[in-house]
Design a protein around this motif. Structure first.
Motif, short mmCIF file in Angstrom:
data_model
loop_
_atom_site.label_atom_id
_atom_site.label_comp_id
_atom_site.label_asym_id
_atom_site.label_seq_id
_atom_site.Cartn_x
_atom_site.Cartn_y
_atom_site.Cartn_z
N UNK A 48 48.77 61.50 33.12
CA UNK A 48 49.79 62.26 32.80
C UNK A 48 51.24 62.47 33.53
N UNK A 49 51.02 62.36 34.89
CA UNK A 49 52.23 62.48 35.68
C UNK A 49 53.14 61.20 35.55
N UNK A 50 52.55 60.08 35.59
CA UNK A 50 53.21 58.63 35.29
C UNK A 50 53.63 58.26 34.07
N UNK A 51 52.83 58.71 33.04
CA UNK A 51 53.16 58.19 31.71
C UNK A 51 53.74 59.24 30.80
N UNK A 52 53.08 60.31 30.87
CA UNK A 52 53.19 61.54 29.70
C UNK A 52 54.65 62.28 30.15
N UNK A 53 54.52 62.66 31.51
CA UNK A 53 55.56 63.78 31.59
C UNK A 53 57.19 63.06 31.64
N UNK A 54 57.16 61.55 31.99
CA UNK A 54 58.34 61.02 31.76
C UNK A 54 58.85 60.95 30.24
N UNK A 55 58.20 61.03 29.26
CA UNK A 55 58.45 60.96 27.89
C UNK A 55 58.73 62.32 27.32
N UNK A 56 58.48 63.34 28.13
CA UNK A 56 58.53 64.74 27.48
C UNK A 56 59.93 65.18 27.07
N UNK A 57 60.94 65.01 27.82
CA UNK A 57 62.03 65.81 27.59
C UNK A 57 62.66 64.83 26.48
N UNK A 58 62.63 63.58 26.62
CA UNK A 58 63.39 62.64 25.72
C UNK A 58 62.57 62.82 24.10
N UNK A 59 61.37 63.09 24.15
CA UNK A 59 60.55 63.24 23.09
C UNK A 59 61.16 64.79 22.38
N UNK A 60 61.49 65.81 23.31
CA UNK A 60 61.83 66.91 22.77
C UNK A 60 63.33 66.79 21.99
N UNK A 61 64.20 65.79 22.96
CA UNK A 61 65.58 65.77 22.37
C UNK A 61 65.63 64.74 21.18
N UNK A 62 64.66 63.85 21.26
CA UNK A 62 64.86 62.84 19.99
C UNK A 62 64.10 63.56 18.71
N UNK A 63 62.92 63.96 19.09
CA UNK A 63 62.21 64.60 18.12
C UNK A 63 61.45 63.28 16.91
N UNK A 64 60.52 63.84 16.19
CA UNK A 64 59.82 62.81 15.24
C UNK A 64 60.96 62.75 14.13
N UNK A 65 60.86 61.56 13.37
CA UNK A 65 61.78 61.64 12.28
C UNK A 65 61.19 60.89 10.95
N UNK A 66 61.77 61.56 9.80
CA UNK A 66 61.16 61.22 8.41
C UNK A 66 62.44 60.34 7.85
N UNK A 67 61.92 59.06 7.47
CA UNK A 67 63.09 58.32 6.64
C UNK A 67 62.16 57.51 5.71
N UNK A 68 62.59 57.59 4.35
CA UNK A 68 61.94 56.77 3.26
C UNK A 68 60.32 56.96 3.27
N UNK A 69 60.10 58.36 3.58
CA UNK A 69 58.54 58.62 3.50
C UNK A 69 57.78 58.09 4.66
N UNK A 70 58.56 57.47 5.68
CA UNK A 70 57.63 57.22 6.96
C UNK A 70 58.18 57.95 8.26
N UNK A 71 57.16 58.42 9.08
CA UNK A 71 57.52 59.09 10.11
C UNK A 71 57.31 58.25 11.35
N UNK A 72 58.49 58.50 12.32
CA UNK A 72 58.69 57.73 13.30
C UNK A 72 58.49 58.58 14.58
N UNK A 73 57.71 58.43 15.56
CA UNK A 73 57.58 59.32 16.71
C UNK A 73 58.87 58.69 17.72
#
Length: 582
Positions: A48-73
């Protein structure tokens, strides 16, 4: 931002000194002890501290996206999920029959806490998969279990539940999604669902949706709802799941928080699915999943509060501002200011007691599954049922309030994105809403759970708390804490008796206050148990428990008196204003 520090010492303290974990595991026939459990939690904390926490802020700013019916995280999420599954974390507490490790549920809930503290959007993927697995295991036929559970338990496939429609939120009786039978025994599912967390993603593998729908001859209302398993991919002639089912993502919801989590509008256009459980008994099957998810959502509130506390405490130790209380020194670290300490202590005293109550409830869950005595299994299951709405609603309410308090410690810096505190607040908010709003949880507690076994379940819980408080009071060092907890239990007993006799409108009007009262008393009980255990130890970290317990007893538990007064007023003041005057 400070690096997340997993609360391993707390977990070890609870297992060894509060819960007598080793003896409990022997009774339940589980080959695990405190040291093994702690080692597992240490490894989970590193992830959690080494892998998940570093992704948290970028994940919030980037968000998941939908393009041509496909979702990218967001970048890194798919790789993190592969690391998560490779490590066996999706199978932690799952049934060994389907590839699970069968470890105690307390480890699962505390893993959920650490995931929620570091990356709530990510945590939803495995937790929803686990909920789907439990529903299929409990209600699916042998073919469905054999086909889907090994993949879900391993994490190579993920799960989602599709319940909500635009006109049918809490009132599922209004749902319109239809299911018609196919010649091969499957069903064609047609309809649109909204707010579907983990509805689609780019992790690879199948995505198994559990969908509520109506059969053509179904009776009206909630008695006519069935549950169906609808996978993203169907098996081809060779048995490989390569054929795309007729379901699609219509949109991604634009949300206040959990931006990295793909919350989908799902369209089912005659999608192939299979009945889970009996026709028109879908709610029964669905609540197997929902009850598991409600505990998990409560833990989200706890996790976010703990994560936010760590950031606020670190900031308060470093930030210099103002003069000391005597005016002789300055600038001083803001941790020296009484109001900052009040906020931090309020958060921490909730977090540590909630962590204990969650752990105790998880052990009751294991007792309900594995205790050799049938009556003990029934008793434990009833206690879990009683506490589930309390944990879901109070942990998420207090978790949100804790996130706001932690943000407040930062002052203006808490309001800007740089420090990450406003994300805690935004992400925490949803937990009060989904899996049944907290108002619904309060009504469930008052109207259903207090009536379990004619009121015997809540009475036995009150007696259990009283017995533990009596035992703790024998230690003079803990006496004041125990007496404050006893006053709380007696207040809860009196209000519970009043509710048993109250009219429905009065009970409903006071339901939210009652759930808060119930939660504070239960947390006070846990603090009494922890303080009594800490009084036997000499290490400074454990002795801190007594100081924190005293704060909770003196500054938080007195809130129960005002809550009791508000509840006793009934519904008159609440219902006095005519509806048209709003």
């Amino acid at each position: 931002m400070a690096i997340y520090s997993p609360p391993i010492l707390d977990y070890h303290f609870l297992l060894q000194h509060v819960f007598d974990f080793d003896a409990e595991m022997q009774i339940l026939g589980k080959d695990v002890d405190t040291e093994l459990a702690t080692a597992v939690l240490e490894e989970a904390g590193k992830l959690c501290s080494e892998c998940l926490q570093p992704l948290n802020r970028e994940g919030d700013e980037h968000g998941s996206r939908l393009s041509d019916g496909a979702v990218t995280t967001p970048p890194g999420f798919a790789a993190a999920y592969r690391k998560f599954t490779t490590g066996g974390w999706t199978s932690l507490s799952a049934d060994p029959e389907y590839g699970g490790q069968g470890l105690p549920f307390v480890l699962q809930l505390w893993l959920d806490e650490m995931m929620s503290a570091t990356n709530l959007s990510f945590a939803l993927f495995p937790s929803l998969t686990r909920g789907a697995s439990e529903a299929i295991a409990a209600h699916g036929d042998e073919v469905l279990r054999a086909t889907y559970l090994p993949h879900l338990v391993s994490g190579s496939w993920t799960g989602a539940m599709a319940l909500t429609e635009s006109d049918a939120g809490t009132d599922l009786a209004l749902l319109k999604t239809r299911a018609t039978s196919n010649p091969d025994g499957s069903y064609a599912i047609t309809g649109t669902k909204i707010f579907i967390s983990s509805g689609d993603h780019d992790f690879g593998g199948n995505i198994v949706h559990l969908v509520l729908a109506r059969l053509p001859d179904a009776p009206p209302g909630i008695k006519g709802i069935s549950l169906f398993l609808v996978p993203k991919f169907l098996a081809d002639d060779s048995g490989a799941f390569t054929l795309r089912n007729t379901m699609s993502v219509g949109a991604l919801e634009k949300k206040m928080g959990i931006h990295a989590q793909p919350t989908c509008v799902m369209n089912y256009d005659g999608a192939t699915g299979w009945l889970v459980g009996e026709p028109n008994r879908g709610l029964n099957a669905m609540f197997t999943m929902m009850n598991a998810e409600r505990l998990m959502v409560g833990i989200q509130g706890l996790g976010i509060a703990g994560g936010a506390y760590q950031q606020a405490a670190a900031y308060a130790r470093d930030r210099l501002q103002g003069r000391s209380a005597d005016g002789h020194h300055g600038p001083v670290a803001i941790i020296e200011h009484p109001d900052v300490r009040r906020m931090l202590l309020s958060i921490r005293s909730f977090v540590e007691a909630a962590r204990a109550l969650a752990g105790w409830t998880a052990l009751q869950h294991d007792r309900s599954r594995s205790h050799p005595d049938k009556q003990e299994r029934v008793n434990a299951d009833n206690l879990v049922a009683l506490l589930t709405p309390v944990i879901k609603a109070s942990f998420t309410d207090l978790g949100f309030e804790s996130a706001v308090q932690a943000q407040q410690v930062f002052g203006g810096h808490g309001y800007i994105r740089e420090w990450g505190m406003e994300q805690f607040v935004r992400d925490a908010r949803i937990a009060q809403i989904y899996e049944g709003t907290n108002g619904v949880q309060a009504l469930d507690l008052v109207s259903r759970k207090l009536a379990l076994d004619g009121g015997a379940v809540v009475e036995s819980f009150l007696e259990r708390m009283t017995a533990d408080i009596d035992a703790a009071a024998a230690n003079n060092e803990v006496l004041g804490i125990a007496e404050a907890a006893r006053v709380g239990v007696n207040t809860l007993r009196d209000v519970t008796a009043w509710l048993h006799q109250a009219e429905a409108s009065s009970a409903n009007a006071g339901a939210t206050e009652y759930l808060r009262l119930f939660a504070l008393v239960a947390l006070g009980w846990m603090w009494t148990r922890m303080a009594a255990a800490a009084a036997q130890e000499k290490t400074p970290r454990y002795r801190e428990k007594i100081v924190l317990a005293n704060f909770f007893a003196r500054r938080i538990l007195p809130q129960t008196r005002s809550l009791a007064t508000a509840i006793s007023e009934g519904s008159t003041a609440v219902m006095a204003l005519p509806a048209e005057a709003f």
